[in-house]
Write a protein that holds these residues in place. Structure first.
Motif, PDB file in Angstrom:
ATOM      1  N   VAL A 109       4.924  -1.368 -10.793  1.00  0.00           N
ATOM      2  CA  VAL A 109       4.067  -1.822 -11.891  1.00  0.00           C
ATOM      3  C   VAL A 109       2.949  -0.802 -12.085  1.00  0.00           C
ATOM      4  O   VAL A 109       2.315  -0.376 -11.110  1.00  0.00           O
ATOM      5  CB  VAL A 109       3.464  -3.207 -11.584  1.00  0.00           C
ATOM      6  N   GLU A 110       2.696  -0.425 -13.334  1.00  0.00           N
ATOM      7  CA  GLU A 110       1.591   0.497 -13.609  1.00  0.00           C
ATOM      8  C   GLU A 110       0.279  -0.268 -13.582  1.00  0.00           C
ATOM      9  O   GLU A 110       0.107  -1.261 -14.305  1.00  0.00           O
ATOM     10  CB  GLU A 110       1.780   1.178 -14.967  1.00  0.00           C
ATOM     11  N   VAL A 111      -0.676   0.205 -12.763  1.00  0.00           N
ATOM     12  CA  VAL A 111      -1.937  -0.512 -12.575  1.00  0.00           C
ATOM     13  C   VAL A 111      -3.144   0.272 -13.076  1.00  0.00           C
ATOM     14  O   VAL A 111      -4.262  -0.258 -13.073  1.00  0.00           O
ATOM     15  CB  VAL A 111      -2.145  -0.863 -11.085  1.00  0.00           C
ATOM     16  N   GLY A 112      -2.961   1.504 -13.480  1.00  0.00           N
ATOM     17  CA  GLY A 112      -4.112   2.273 -13.937  1.00  0.00           C
ATOM     18  C   GLY A 112      -3.718   3.668 -14.386  1.00  0.00           C
ATOM     19  O   GLY A 112      -2.574   4.103 -14.201  1.00  0.00           O
ATOM     20  N   GLN A 113      -4.709   4.332 -14.985  1.00  0.00           N
ATOM     21  CA  GLN A 113      -4.527   5.690 -15.491  1.00  0.00           C
ATOM     22  C   GLN A 113      -5.754   6.521 -15.130  1.00  0.00           C
ATOM     23  O   GLN A 113      -6.880   6.179 -15.510  1.00  0.00           O
ATOM     24  CB  GLN A 113      -4.341   5.666 -17.004  1.00  0.00           C
ATOM     25  N   LEU A 114      -5.540   7.592 -14.370  1.00  0.00           N
ATOM     26  CA  LEU A 114      -6.632   8.503 -14.057  1.00  0.00           C
ATOM     27  C   LEU A 114      -6.926   9.387 -15.257  1.00  0.00           C
ATOM     28  O   LEU A 114      -6.011   9.816 -15.970  1.00  0.00           O
ATOM     29  CB  LEU A 114      -6.284   9.377 -12.849  1.00  0.00           C
ATOM     30  N   GLU A 115      -8.216   9.631 -15.463  1.00  0.00           N
ATOM     31  CA  GLU A 115      -8.637  10.555 -16.504  1.00  0.00           C
ATOM     32  C   GLU A 115      -9.373  11.735 -15.868  1.00  0.00           C
ATOM     33  O   GLU A 115      -9.993  11.584 -14.815  1.00  0.00           O
ATOM     34  CB  GLU A 115      -9.566   9.867 -17.518  1.00  0.00           C
ATOM     35  N   LEU A 116      -9.291  12.881 -16.521  1.00  0.00           N
ATOM     36  CA  LEU A 116     -10.025  14.060 -16.087  1.00  0.00           C
ATOM     37  C   LEU A 116     -11.031  14.449 -17.167  1.00  0.00           C
ATOM     38  O   LEU A 116     -10.867  14.100 -18.344  1.00  0.00           O
ATOM     39  CB  LEU A 116      -9.077  15.231 -15.806  1.00  0.00           C
ATOM     40  N   ARG A 137       0.813  -1.214   0.000  1.00  0.00           N
ATOM     41  CA  ARG A 137       0.000   0.000   0.000  1.00  0.00           C
ATOM     42  C   ARG A 137       0.847   1.264   0.000  1.00  0.00           C
ATOM     43  O   ARG A 137       0.566   2.218  -0.734  1.00  0.00           O
ATOM     44  CB  ARG A 137      -0.939  -0.006   1.219  1.00  0.00           C
ATOM     45  N   GLU A 138       1.882   1.302   0.815  1.00  0.00           N
ATOM     46  CA  GLU A 138       2.679   2.517   0.930  1.00  0.00           C
ATOM     47  C   GLU A 138       3.507   2.802  -0.308  1.00  0.00           C
ATOM     48  O   GLU A 138       4.141   3.861  -0.405  1.00  0.00           O
ATOM     49  CB  GLU A 138       3.593   2.427   2.155  1.00  0.00           C
ATOM     50  N   SER A 139       3.515   1.859  -1.264  1.00  0.00           N
ATOM     51  CA  SER A 139       4.299   2.075  -2.486  1.00  0.00           C
ATOM     52  C   SER A 139       3.486   2.746  -3.587  1.00  0.00           C
ATOM     53  O   SER A 139       4.019   3.009  -4.660  1.00  0.00           O
ATOM     54  CB  SER A 139       4.833   0.734  -3.002  1.00  0.00           C
ATOM     55  N   ILE A 140       2.200   3.016  -3.331  1.00  0.00           N
ATOM     56  CA  ILE A 140       1.358   3.646  -4.352  1.00  0.00           C
ATOM     57  C   ILE A 140       1.917   5.031  -4.698  1.00  0.00           C
ATOM     58  O   ILE A 140       2.217   5.835  -3.817  1.00  0.00           O
ATOM     59  CB  ILE A 140      -0.089   3.786  -3.859  1.00  0.00           C
ATOM     60  N   SER A 141       2.034   5.272  -5.987  1.00  0.00           N
ATOM     61  CA  SER A 141       2.455   6.591  -6.455  1.00  0.00           C
ATOM     62  C   SER A 141       1.596   6.991  -7.649  1.00  0.00           C
ATOM     63  O   SER A 141       1.256   6.151  -8.481  1.00  0.00           O
ATOM     64  CB  SER A 141       3.937   6.606  -6.848  1.00  0.00           C
ATOM     65  N   ILE A 142       1.228   8.271  -7.689  1.00  0.00           N
ATOM     66  CA  ILE A 142       0.408   8.809  -8.776  1.00  0.00           C
ATOM     67  C   ILE A 142       1.157   9.990  -9.371  1.00  0.00           C
ATOM     68  O   ILE A 142       1.465  10.966  -8.676  1.00  0.00           O
ATOM     69  CB  ILE A 142      -0.985   9.247  -8.272  1.00  0.00           C
ATOM     70  N   SER A 143       1.461   9.890 -10.652  1.00  0.00           N
ATOM     71  CA  SER A 143       2.219  10.943 -11.320  1.00  0.00           C
ATOM     72  C   SER A 143       1.310  12.114 -11.667  1.00  0.00           C
ATOM     73  O   SER A 143       0.080  12.025 -11.587  1.00  0.00           O
ATOM     74  CB  SER A 143       2.880  10.393 -12.586  1.00  0.00           C
ATOM     75  N   GLN A 144       1.903  13.214 -12.084  1.00  0.00           N
ATOM     76  CA  GLN A 144       1.125  14.396 -12.425  1.00  0.00           C
ATOM     77  C   GLN A 144       0.305  14.215 -13.698  1.00  0.00           C
ATOM     78  O   GLN A 144      -0.615  14.986 -13.951  1.00  0.00           O
ATOM     79  CB  GLN A 144       2.047  15.612 -12.570  1.00  0.00           C
ATOM     80  N   ASP A 145       0.623  13.182 -14.484  1.00  0.00           N
ATOM     81  CA  ASP A 145      -0.198  12.883 -15.656  1.00  0.00           C
ATOM     82  C   ASP A 145      -1.167  11.731 -15.397  1.00  0.00           C
ATOM     83  O   ASP A 145      -1.729  11.162 -16.332  1.00  0.00           O
ATOM     84  CB  ASP A 145       0.667  12.585 -16.881  1.00  0.00           C
ATOM     85  N   GLY A 146      -1.374  11.389 -14.113  1.00  0.00           N
ATOM     86  CA  GLY A 146      -2.418  10.451 -13.734  1.00  0.00           C
ATOM     87  C   GLY A 146      -2.048   8.987 -13.745  1.00  0.00           C
ATOM     88  O   GLY A 146      -2.911   8.134 -13.481  1.00  0.00           O
ATOM     89  N   ARG A 147      -0.801   8.614 -14.011  1.00  0.00           N
ATOM     90  CA  ARG A 147      -0.422   7.202 -14.019  1.00  0.00           C
ATOM     91  C   ARG A 147      -0.228   6.694 -12.592  1.00  0.00           C
ATOM     92  O   ARG A 147       0.432   7.337 -11.782  1.00  0.00           O
ATOM     93  CB  ARG A 147       0.860   6.995 -14.834  1.00  0.00           C
ATOM     94  N   ILE A 148      -0.829   5.534 -12.301  1.00  0.00           N
ATOM     95  CA  ILE A 148      -0.790   4.942 -10.959  1.00  0.00           C
ATOM     96  C   ILE A 148       0.138   3.739 -10.983  1.00  0.00           C
ATOM     97  O   ILE A 148      -0.040   2.814 -11.790  1.00  0.00           O
ATOM     98  CB  ILE A 148      -2.197   4.516 -10.495  1.00  0.00           C
ATOM     99  N   ASN A 149       1.130   3.755 -10.087  1.00  0.00           N
ATOM    100  CA  ASN A 149       2.102   2.662  -9.998  1.00  0.00           C
ATOM    101  C   ASN A 149       2.143   2.132  -8.575  1.00  0.00           C
ATOM    102  O   ASN A 149       1.988   2.892  -7.606  1.00  0.00           O
ATOM    103  CB  ASN A 149       3.495   3.147 -10.407  1.00  0.00           C
ATOM    104  N   VAL A 150       2.347   0.811  -8.451  1.00  0.00           N
ATOM    105  CA  VAL A 150       2.529   0.169  -7.146  1.00  0.00           C
ATOM    106  C   VAL A 150       3.676  -0.832  -7.256  1.00  0.00           C
ATOM    107  O   VAL A 150       4.087  -1.219  -8.355  1.00  0.00           O
ATOM    108  CB  VAL A 150       1.248  -0.554  -6.668  1.00  0.00           C
ATOM    109  N   ARG A 151       4.141  -1.242  -6.103  1.00  0.00           N
ATOM    110  CA  ARG A 151       5.200  -2.250  -6.054  1.00  0.00           C
ATOM    111  C   ARG A 151       4.658  -3.514  -5.406  1.00  0.00           C
ATOM    112  O   ARG A 151       3.881  -3.450  -4.452  1.00  0.00           O
ATOM    113  CB  ARG A 151       6.396  -1.701  -5.281  1.00  0.00           C
ATOM    114  N   LEU A 152       5.047  -4.655  -5.943  1.00  0.00           N
ATOM    115  CA  LEU A 152       4.622  -5.951  -5.427  1.00  0.00           C
ATOM    116  C   LEU A 152       5.732  -6.562  -4.581  1.00  0.00           C
ATOM    117  O   LEU A 152       6.917  -6.257  -4.786  1.00  0.00           O
ATOM    118  CB  LEU A 152       4.260  -6.893  -6.575  1.00  0.00           C
ATOM    119  N   PRO A 153       5.366  -7.424  -3.635  1.00  0.00           N
ATOM    120  CA  PRO A 153       6.391  -8.060  -2.788  1.00  0.00           C
ATOM    121  C   PRO A 153       7.395  -8.850  -3.625  1.00  0.00           C
ATOM    122  O   PRO A 153       7.030  -9.552  -4.564  1.00  0.00           O
ATOM    123  CB  PRO A 153       5.572  -9.002  -1.894  1.00  0.00           C
ATOM    124  N   GLY A 154       8.658  -8.671  -3.297  1.00  0.00           N
ATOM    125  CA  GLY A 154       9.716  -9.388  -4.002  1.00  0.00           C
ATOM    126  C   GLY A 154      10.159  -8.734  -5.292  1.00  0.00           C
ATOM    127  O   GLY A 154      11.028  -9.273  -5.977  1.00  0.00           O
TER     128      GLY A 154
END
Length: 264
Positions: free
Chosen positions: A170-177, A148-165
């Motif tokens: 890894v990019e898991v989604g894209q926010l749209e406006l 959970r604490e690895s979630i990052s959201i870039s200024q262009d809306g890309r969502i990345n998380v890190r998996l154990p090991g």
């Protein structure tokens, strides 16, 4: 009856509506993404007893006419979509919009709602939702076992998380406006949501940071754009205007009393 009674009464009704609007603004001073309301007033019909330009003699015209108004009424209430201040929360699922645009969510009745409130949560299915459980669209689902604490959201809306090991995120989604030609025409429905109306126009989708869209700021929330000092000044002005109109009614009543007590 004296016209001034009804004219002043319309002014009191209008100022009561003004106070109601100010009260709603102040009550939402800490509501995330709230946009202040502003009432707009217009004058009522005029009774014309003499029209400007009426011939006075064979060679002259009346330069100005004689008109008397019948008060005021509320013409519209407008949402002011200025940028609210950004507050650093440190929460990994919070995201603010800096600039133009709205998040889209799917409500329980199957329709879309639009919001500036980025206080998102992650439900038991790993899905990004609002505080009321509405799913953020396009859907964002976290992979099983994500950190959970690895979630990052870039200024262009890309969502990345890190998996154990794994060291690489890894990019898991894209926010749209979504933006609108006339955002003031959106219908406020509560729960920090707006619905599309014929006045707002159709939503225009885009990626944050591109094509006129605002940027997504991670771990921040956009606060209300209500200015408390300005609202307090508006409240004082509305209160005094209400008093002035009430004085006009009292004066008209006194004048009627004098006329009623006339004796030969």
């Amino acid at each position: 009856m004296m016209r001034s009674l009804w004219t002043a009464a319309s002014g009191m009704i209008g100022q009561q509506f003004n106070i109601d609007t100010i009260s709603n603004n102040l009550s939402n001073v800490n509501t995330t993404g709230f946009k202040q309301n502003r009432p707009d007033f217009e004058d009522l019909l005029y009774q014309t007893t003499r029209t400007a330009g009426t011939p006075a003699t064979e060679e002259t015209l009346v330069p100005v006419g004689v008109q008397v108004g019948h008060g005021a009424r509320v013409a519209a209430t407008q949402k002011i979509f200025t940028q609210g201040s950004l507050q650093n929360t440190g929460n990994v699922s919070d995201v603010a919009i800096e600039g133009e645009g709205f998040f889209r969510v799917l409500t329980y009745d199957g329709t879309y709602g639009y919001t500036r409130d980025g206080a998102f949560k992650i439900d038991s299915n790993g899905q990004l939702v609002t505080s009321n459980g509405y799913r953020v669209m396009p859907e964002v689902v976290m992979p099983e076992g994500f950190i959970r604490e690895s979630i990052s959201i870039s200024q262009d809306g890309r969502i990345n998380v890190r998996l154990p090991g794994q060291d690489d995120p890894v990019e898991v989604g894209q926010l749209e406006l979504y933006r609108f030609v006339n955002p003031a025409g959106l219908q406020a429905v509560g729960e920090n949501l707006f619905k599309v109306s014929s006045a707002s126009g159709d939503p225009i989708a885009g990626q944050p940071g591109f094509d006129g869209m605002g940027k997504t700021i991670h771990k921040f929330l956009e606060m209300s754009n209500v200015e408390t000092v300005k609202e307090m000044v508006n409240m004082i002005t509305a209160q005094r205007a209400y008093e002035f109109n009430s004085k006009a009614i009292q004066t008209s009543d006194t004048m009627l009393g004098i006329a009623a007590n006339l004796k030969r």
